[in-house]
Write an enzyme that holds these catalytic residues in place. Structure first.
Site, short mmCIF file in Angstrom:
data_model
loop_
_atom_site.label_atom_id
_atom_site.label_comp_id
_atom_site.label_asym_id
_atom_site.label_seq_id
_atom_site.Cartn_x
_atom_site.Cartn_y
_atom_site.Cartn_z
N PRO A 52 5.46 -11.89 -9.56
CA PRO A 52 6.57 -12.66 -9.33
C PRO A 52 5.98 -14.02 -8.45
O PRO A 52 7.18 -15.08 -8.31
CB PRO A 52 7.69 -12.29 -8.37
N GLN A 95 3.28 -5.53 -2.06
CA GLN A 95 3.23 -4.28 -1.96
C GLN A 95 2.02 -3.58 -2.28
O GLN A 95 1.95 -2.99 -1.74
CB GLN A 95 4.69 -3.37 -2.03
N PHE A 96 2.11 -3.50 -3.41
CA PHE A 96 1.02 -3.60 -4.92
C PHE A 96 0.45 -4.80 -5.57
O PHE A 96 1.67 -5.56 -5.90
CB PHE A 96 1.69 -2.60 -6.02
N ASP A 97 -0.77 -5.04 -5.45
CA ASP A 97 -1.79 -5.84 -6.62
C ASP A 97 -0.54 -5.77 -7.63
O ASP A 97 -0.17 -7.44 -7.67
CB ASP A 97 -2.97 -5.07 -7.44
N GLY A 98 0.25 -5.09 -8.20
CA GLY A 98 0.12 -5.52 -9.84
C GLY A 98 1.95 -6.43 -9.36
O GLY A 98 2.34 -6.35 -10.40
N PHE A 99 2.93 -6.52 -8.04
CA PHE A 99 3.64 -6.58 -8.37
C PHE A 99 3.46 -7.83 -7.33
O PHE A 99 4.12 -8.92 -6.41
CB PHE A 99 4.97 -6.23 -7.10
N LEU A 145 13.32 -7.95 -2.23
CA LEU A 145 13.06 -7.77 -3.17
C LEU A 145 13.14 -8.58 -3.91
O LEU A 145 13.47 -8.71 -5.06
CB LEU A 145 13.48 -6.59 -3.72
N HIS A 176 0.04 -0.78 -9.93
CA HIS A 176 -0.16 0.06 -8.72
C HIS A 176 -1.82 0.41 -8.80
O HIS A 176 -2.57 0.16 -7.63
CB HIS A 176 0.00 1.42 -8.80
N GLU A 216 9.46 -10.57 -4.53
CA GLU A 216 7.98 -11.47 -3.91
C GLU A 216 7.74 -13.63 -4.38
O GLU A 216 7.68 -14.12 -3.01
CB GLU A 216 7.27 -11.34 -4.59
N GLU A 274 8.60 -5.86 1.63
CA GLU A 274 9.67 -5.11 1.45
C GLU A 274 9.04 -4.27 1.73
O GLU A 274 7.79 -3.29 2.22
CB GLU A 274 9.03 -5.22 0.48
C1 TPP Z 1 8.48 -6.58 -8.54
C2 TPP Z 1 8.41 -5.56 -8.08
N1 TPP Z 1 8.13 -5.22 -6.55
C3 TPP Z 1 8.16 -4.33 -6.07
C4 TPP Z 1 7.85 -3.27 -6.52
C5 TPP Z 1 7.85 -2.07 -5.61
N2 TPP Z 1 9.01 -1.34 -5.83
C6 TPP Z 1 9.11 -0.29 -6.43
S1 TPP Z 1 10.56 0.59 -6.74
C7 TPP Z 1 10.70 -0.87 -5.04
C8 TPP Z 1 12.46 -0.33 -4.72
C9 TPP Z 1 13.31 -0.59 -5.75
O1 TPP Z 1 15.23 -0.93 -4.76
P1 TPP Z 1 16.19 -0.40 -6.31
O2 TPP Z 1 15.75 -1.64 -7.24
O3 TPP Z 1 17.51 -0.93 -5.07
O4 TPP Z 1 16.01 0.45 -6.83
P2 TPP Z 1 15.87 2.01 -6.80
O5 TPP Z 1 14.50 2.52 -6.66
O6 TPP Z 1 16.45 1.97 -5.41
O7 TPP Z 1 16.52 2.91 -7.74
C10 TPP Z 1 10.26 -1.36 -4.63
C11 TPP Z 1 10.37 -2.18 -3.51
C12 TPP Z 1 8.16 -3.20 -7.70
N3 TPP Z 1 8.26 -2.58 -8.64
N4 TPP Z 1 8.06 -3.96 -8.79
#
Ligand code: TPP
Ligand code: TPP
Ligand code: MG
Ligand code: MG
Lengths: 326, 371, 371, 326
Positions: free
Chosen positions: A90, A83-87, A59, A130, A61, A30
Site C-alpha cells: 500500500p 510490520q511485514f514484507d507483504g504489507f 493502520l 509474512h 502504510e 503500526e
Molecule cells: C496492509 C496490512 N498492514 C498490516 C497488517 C498487519 N496486521 C494484521 S492484523 C492488524 C490489525 C488489524 O486490526 P483490525 O482491522 O481492527 O482487525 P482485528 O484484528 O481487530 O479483527 C495488523 C496491523 C496487515 N495484515 N495488512
C-alpha cells in the site's frame, strides 16, 4: 566494551542510540509504541521517548510513508516500520514516486532522510504475506538505498548509518535471524563502522565465490563449511543498492566462479542484476556462468511447503555443484 | 499532541440487553421464533467451542497461528444468519462465526492456520470469499462484486446482496475509503460490516479515528449505524435490513458493530503489554452468549436439557475439530507450482520438472545410501 | 445503474456576489481596506495574464504542457493571500495563483512545463512545496509536515499552519482519506483546500462522490465548509479562519472551493468531447475577476487610471513571461545524474562518467569528421 | 481483409471485437468513457456499449484494480486502463498481493481474468510520471502475465488474447508508437494469431541477436539496418513473463552474441533476467557477455533531457559494437 546481542536487540540498541544523539529522529509505524512492534524491535522506546517520538500510526502504510516524507521535509528523520514484507505494497506509491524521487525533483533543494525498516524473508511458519523478499522492487527504484544485515554487529551499526544518511534507506531485517547473537562493541564511534555501501568477505576462499545477503548469509557460510571438496569464499553483500562491485569482481576474478543465493524468487531477483553485471565485467575470468539459487517463481506457498520453497543448505550446495560442472 | 477529545459514545442499536431483556427499536423491529432463538444460541456456543479448540491446537503446535473471535460471536452469528444463500460475503481473517453460518467446515478454516493451504475452500460454493490477510483489500473486492451483481440485473426483493467484514483498524486504510466511495458512487449493493473490537493489535480506536467509525459513511453519502456488537439480535436485524436495502437497489450501508476482542490479537500476541485487565472485566459482563442464555432461561424458551444437548454437541465438535486438524494432509512439495496460472505456462512447468528431478535425486541418493 | 440522485447543492459561503455586492456572513466577518481590495484585483488580473501567456506559449511550442487555472483565480489568490510567510503550502499542479502569492516567479513555474526541470524552486525558500503530479500524494506530505510543526512546538496565535491544495478528483484517492484521518487523529495544523472545479479531466463530480465533498470531513471528525470558489473574499476569509484554527492547535479543516475549470484540463485536452458549452456560459457570468472589478467601480474604490495601470502591468508581465520562458536554459545532459542521491554513490558516478565519455566520443568523432 | 491501422486504433478495434463477442468484457478506468481515454484507445466504446460496460471510475487506481478483481470474481472480464505508467503505483497492493495471487491462494477455485492496460515509455516530451517503463516490477511478480506490443498487428490480436486469457495480464502499450501503422487482417480468427507468450524474429540475421520489446523494437530494427558491418537478428520479445527462451536461445546459439535493449533503467530491468538466464543456458556459445542497453539508473529526467536518457539508435549501435569488441 562488547555486549552480546541478538540482531533484534542490536537494532533496538541502534535505534535508541540514534534517538539519543539526534532529537529529530522519530520512530513510527503500526504497534511500535507500547507493544514495541510485533517483533519488539522498538521495545521500550515509547516509554523512554514518548508518544511524540514513537508514533503509533493509523493502520495505513501509504499514510505512514507519506507523512514521514512530510515530517522529513520539516527537518525530522523518521524511521518507519512496515510490520511485514507483504504489507509494504500500500505504500508503494509514496515510496517509489515520492520518497525515491523528491530530492532529484527538487534538484537537491529537498532532503528526505526517511528509513523504512522491513522485516523480511520466510522460514518462520507464518501465514501468507509474512514471509516475502521484495527487495528487488526497491533495488530497481532509483533514488533509494537498499541494505540488509546478516549479523548483530551490522544490525547495530547499519541502522544508525541508515538513519544518519540523507538519502532514503530501505533497511531489510532478516526476521528469521532476529535471535542470532553476536558480540557488539556498542561503545565504539559510528564513524569506525564499515561504510554501509560496502560488501564484506565473510569467509575467504579460492575456488568459488558464494554471494548472499540477509538471512541467506548464514546458510551460505554453512554451505561453504559443508563443501569439503572446494574452498568457497562467502561474500555478505550488505548493500543491495548500490552494490559494491569492487569487492565482488575482485573475488570472482580470483575464483572464476560465482554463485548467488537469495530467498526471493530467482527471476528478476537481485541476483539477476549482479549476474548480468559480473558476467560483463569478468567475462574472461568466469569458468562457469553465474549460478543463481533462490525461490521458485511462484507466490510464497503455505508454510508447510516453505522448507521446499526456500533455498536451503542443500539447494545452495546444489548450486555450487552446478558451478563446478562447467 | 494526540487528540485527547474522548470520543463521545453515541447510542447503540440494542435489541437484547446484557441482562437478557428484549428491547424494541423503532427502525429495526424483529420478530423471532423460539426455535430461531435457540438456533442462534447453538451457533454462538458451537462457534466459540471451535474457536477455543483452535487456540488450544495452536498451543499444542498443531496450528501455526490462530486469530480468535472470542467476544465477537454475536456480531458474526447475527450478521451471518442474516445472509441468504445467494448472497456473497467477503471476510477478513477472524470471521469464523460467519464462515460457520456459510457452511464452511472448521477443518477448512484450520487449513490456512495450520499452513497446509493459503485458502481452504471454494468461495463460490459457499458464498464466502477466502480470508483476506492484507488489511482492507477485500473491501474493494466486495464492492466490485456488488457492481457485478448490478450488471447481472440481480437486484430486487429477492436479489443478491454482498457483505464485507473488516475491523476498526481497517477503516484507516485508503482501500476502505476507496471502497466506500466506489460503492456510493455506483450505488452498489454492499453492506460494510465493521467489527469495532476496540483493538487493532495494540492500538485502540483513538489511534485510528477521531470520531465514531459509523459516521464515516455519511461523508461518503450513505447511512451508517452503530449497533451493540455483542447483541446477536441487533446484529441479525440491522444486517438483515441493510442487506435488504442493498438488495433492493438502495445502495451501500455501514454497520459498526461495537464489540470487544476478548482474547489476544492472535496466538502470537501478548495483550498484557498494552491493555489493562479492568477493561476485559467490564466487557465480560456484556458477554454475547450469556445474555442469550439468560433470555432463553428467563423466557422459558429453553430448558436444561437443551443447554446440555448444546454443550454435548460442542464437546463432540471440539473433538472432531481436534481430530480433523491432525488429519489435514500435508501438501505435496510440487503443490508449490499448482494453480499459479490458469493457462499453461512453460516457465513454471520447467521449474516444476526441475524441482521434481531435484527431489528425486535425493531419493535416488537415499536409495544408494549416498547421503 | 450509476447513482442518479442529483447532488443537492448546499449553501456556499459567499462574501462577494457575482454582482459585486458585499455580503456579511456571521461566521466569517471580513474587514478589508480599499488598498487590499485593489491588491486582490491586481493579483487576479496578473495571474490570469500569466496563465493566458503560458497557454499561448504552449501553443507556440515553447512549453510541452500547461495546466490552466482559468476560472480558479479567486480560490487561489484568496487562499494564497491568507497565508503568512512562515506557513507552508503543498500544491497540486495548477496552483499558479498560490505560487504567485508565495513569491514564485512565473519562469520558475514554467520550467517544469517546458521540461527543463522537474521542479523549479526551493520549497523551503518560498514556503511552497513543489508541484505534485501524482494525484493526492501531497495530502500526506502536508499532514506529515503539520505533524512536524506540532513537534516543533510551533503552534499558537503566531504559530505555523499548513495548507494543502487538491482537486475534486483527488478526493477519491485513498491517500486523501488517509491524510484526512492522520490529520484528524493527530489534530495536525493543516487546512485541506479542495478546488472543486467540477471536472477531473473528463469526469464530473458525480463520478467522484455521491454527496458534496465538504461533507467528507465530518466523517473523519473535523469541520468542512463549502465556499463560493469564485469569490476571492470568501476564499480569503474562510482560509484565514481555517489557518488560524489550525495554528492555534484546533486541528484540521476542509474547505471546498466550489469553482469551475473554464479552460481545458491541460493544453493536451479537448473538453468539447465531454462537456457542453452552456455550462461554460453559465459560469462565465460568475467570473471571479469581473465581480471584483464591478465592486471596485461601484464602490468608487478604483478608477479607470487604476484599471489601466493594472492592464499595463499585465501586459509587461506577459512580455516578460514570454521572454523569460524562451531564455530558460536547457539543462546539461549530465544533469540526469544530478542529485539523485544526497550522499556519494559510486554506481551513479560511474554511469555519469561513462556517459560523459560516450558524449565526448561523438565530439571527437565530429571533430574528426567521422560522423 | 486487411485494414491499415495505427497501434492505438488496433487496440481500440481489438477491445471492440472482444466486447462484441463476450458480454462479460468490461472496460474501466479514468476518463475511458465519453473522452475515450487520454489517448483515445477506448474511443466510441462508451457510446456503443454504454456506461455499464465502459466505466468511468473515481480517480483511484487501487479502487480500479480492487473492484476489477471483485467484478472478475462475479464472472466479468474487466479491462482496466491505468492512465500513465507512473500512476500505476497506488494500485500496487491490489495488483501484487491480490490480483497476482488469488488464484493460487484459492488452489484454482477462483479465476481473475483482469487485463491491466498501461501506456508506457518515454519520448513524448511529457512532464514527470508520464514516461516510465515499470515492467520489471510486474515481471518479478509471480501470477501475472506481462506482454507488450511493437506493431498494430500484435496490438490487435494480443489485446484480444490478453482478454481471453484466464490469467491476469498486464498489457503494456508503447505510447510513443501509438501512431505507427500496419495492415491488420481484422477478419481472421483469433485462433490464427501467434500465441501471446511467443517471441518473434522480426529480422533474421547471423552475427548477433538484438532483443527488444515494445517501443524499442522499431529502434532495434533501425539499428540492424544501420549496422552495415554486421548481419543483426532482431527479436521482438512480446511476452516479458513468461519469456519465450526457446526462440532466444536458438538465436543466440547461432549468433553467439546477444544485445538487449529496453527503455527501462538497466539495473534490475527485464534485460538482467534474460542476460543471466541466457548466459547460463548458452555459456559455451557466447562469444561475448550479454550487453544491455537501457536508461540510466536515475529517475526519469525532465523532458528536455529524455533524448539523452532513453537509449536511442546510437546507444543501441554502441551496445552492438561493444558486443563485437569481445
Ligand atoms: C496492509 C496490512 N498492514 C498490516 C497488517 C498487519 N496486521 C494484521 S492484523 C492488524 C490489525 C488489524 O486490526 P483490525 O482491522 O481492527 O482487525 P482485528 O484484528 O481487530 O479483527 C495488523 C496491523 C496487515 N495484515 N495488512
Ligand atoms: C495517481 C494519478 N492518477 C492519474 C493521474 C492523471 N491525472 C492527472 S490530472 C487528473 C484529474 C485530476 O482532477 P482533479 O483532482 O479534479 O484536479 P484538476 O485537474 O481538476 O485540478 C488525472 C486523472 C495522476 N496525475 N495521478
Ligand atoms: Mg480491531
Ligand atoms: Mg477538478
Amino acid at each position: 566494551m562488547t555486549t552480546n546481542l541478538t540482531i533484534g536487540k542490536a537494532i533496538n540498541a541502534g535505534l535508541r542510540r540514534a534517538m539519543e544523539s539526534d532529537p529529530k529522529v522519530l520512530v513510527m509505524g503500526e504497534d511500535v509504541g507500547k507493544l514495541g512492534g510485533v517483533f519488539r524491535i522498538t521495545d521500550q522506546l515509547y516509554k523512554d521517548f514518548g508518544a511524540d517520538r514513537v508514533i503509533d500510526t493509523p493502520l495505513a502504510e501509504s499514510g505512514i510513508i507519506g507523512t514521514a516524507i512530510g515530517l522529513a521535509l520539516r527537518g525530522y528523520r523518521p524511521v518507519c516500520e512496515i510490520q511485514f514484507d507483504g504489507f509494504f505494497f500500500p505504500a508503494a506509491n509514496q515510496t517509489f514516486t515520492q520518497l525515491a524521487k523528491v530530492r532529484r525533483r527538487s534538484a537537491g533543494a529537498v532532503t528526505v532522510p526517511v528509513v523504512l525498516r522491513i522485516p523480511y524473508g520466510g522460514g518462520i511458519g507464518a501465514v501468507e504475506h509474512h514471509s516475502e523478499s521484495p527487495e528487488a522492487y526497491f533495488a530497481h527504484t532509483a533514488g533509494l538505498r537498499v541494505v540488509t544485515v546478516a549479523n548483530a554487529v551490522d544490525a547495530y551499526w547499519m541502522i544508525q548509518q541508515a538513519i544518519a544518511s540523507d538519502d532514503p534507506v530501505v533497511f531489510f531485517e532478516p526476521k528469521r535471524r532476529y535471535y542470532d547473537k553476536a558480540d557488539v562493541d556498542t561503545t565504539a564511534d559510528l564513524g569506525s563502522a564499515a561504510p554501509m555501501h560496502t560488501a564484506r568477505v565473510a569467509r575467504p576462499g579460492q575456488d568459488a565465490t558464494l554471494l548472499a545477503y540477509g538471512p541467506m548469509v548464514k546458510t551460505a557460510l554453512q554451505a561453504a563449511q559443508a563443501d569439503t571438496e572446494h574452498d568457497i569464499e562467502v561474500i555478505d553483500l550488505r548493500s543491495l543498492a548500490p552494490v559494491d562491485y569492487d569487492t565482488i569482481t575482485e573475488s570472482v576474478r580470483r575464483t572464476g566462479r560465482l554463485v548467488i543465493a537469495h530467498e526471493a524468487p530467482v527471476s528478476h531477483g537481485v541476483g539477476a542484476e549482479i549476474a548480468a553485471r559480473v558476467t560483463e565485467s569478468c567475462f574472461y575470468h568466469l569458468e562457469a556462468p553465474v549460478i543463481r539459487v533462490g525461490a521458485f517463481d511462484t507466490p510464497y506457498p503455505q508454510s508447510r511447503l516453505e522448507e521446499h520453497y526456500l533455498p536451503d543448505l542443500d539447494r545452495v550446495l546444489d548450486g555450487v555443484d552446478r558451478a563446478f560442472t562447467f | 499532541m494526540s487528540n485527547n477529545t474522548a470520543q463521545k459514545q453515541p447510542e447503540l442499536v440494542q435489541l437484547l440487553t446484557p441482562e437478557g431483556e428484549l428491547r424494541r427499536h423503532p427502525d429495526y423491529p424483529i420478530d423471532i421464533s423460539a426455535e430461531e432463538m435457540r438456533g442462534l444460541y447453538r451457533d454462538l456456543v458451537l462457534v466459540r467451542r471451535v474457536d477455543t479448540e483452535a487456540v488450544a491446537l495452536q498451543r499444542q503446535g498443531e496450528l501455526g497461528l490462530w486469530a480468535s473471535l472470542l467476544g465477537q460471536e454475536a456480531a458474526q452469528i447475527g450478521s451471518g444468519r442474516a445472509l441468504r444463500p445467494g448472497d456473497m460475503a467477503f471476510p477478513s481473517y477472524r470471521e469464523h462465526g460467519v464462515a460457520w453460518c456459510r457452511g464452511i467446515r472448521p477443518r477448512q478454516l484450520l487449513s490456512m492456520f495450520r499452513g497446509v493451504s493459503n485458502g481452504g475452500w471454494d468461495p463460490h460454493e459457499y458464498g464466502f470469499h477466502l480470508y483476506s490477510i492484507v488489511i482492507a483489500s477485500q473491501t474493494l473486492h466486495a464492492t466490485g462484486y456488488a457492481m457485478g451483481v448490478q450488471r447481472d440485473g440481480a437486484l430486487g426483493a429477492d436479489g443478491t446482496a454482498v457483505i464485507c467484514y473488516f475491523g476498526d483498524g481497517a477503516t484507516s486504510q485508503g482501500d476502505t475509503s476507496e471502497a466506500f466511495n466506489f460503492a456510493a458512487v455506483n450505488n452498489a449493493p454492499v453492506v460494510f460490516f465493521c467489527q469495532n473490537n476496540q483493538w487493532a493489535i495494540s492500538e485502540p480506536p483513538e489511534r485510528q479515528a477521531r470520531v465514531p467509525l459509523y459516521r464515516r459513511a455519511a461523508g461518503f453519502g450513505f447511512p451508517g449505524v452503530r449497533i451493540d456488537g455483542n447483541d446477536v439480535l441487533a446484529s441479525l436485524a440491522v444486517t438483515r435490513a441493510a442487506l435488504q436495502h442493498a438488495r433492493e437497489g438502495q445502495g451501500p450501508m455501514l454497520i459498526e458493530a461495537f464489540t470487544y476482542r476478548m482474547g489476544a490479537h492472535t496466538t502470537n500476541d501478548d495483550p498484557s503489554r498494552y491493555r489493562v485487565s479492568a477493561e476485559l472485566e467490564e466487557w465480560r459482563s456484556k458477554d454475547p452468549i450469556e445474555r442469550v442464555r439468560t433470555h432463553l432461561t428467563n423466557e422459558g424458551i429453553a430448558d436444561d436439557a437443551f443447554f446440555a444437548e448444546v454443550d454435548a454437541e460442542a464437546e463432540s465438535i471440539g473433538e472432531r475439530v481436534r481430530r480433523e486438524c491432525r488429519e489435514l494432509p500435508d501438501p505435496d512439495p510440487l503443490d508449490i507450482f499448482h494453480e499459479v496460472y490458469a493457462e499453461p505456462n512453460g516457465h513454471i512447468d520447467r521449474q516444476r520438472a526441475d524441482f521434481a528431478d531435484y527431489l528425486a535425486s535425493f531419493e535416488d541418493a537415499d536409495a544408494e545410501g549416498v547421503r
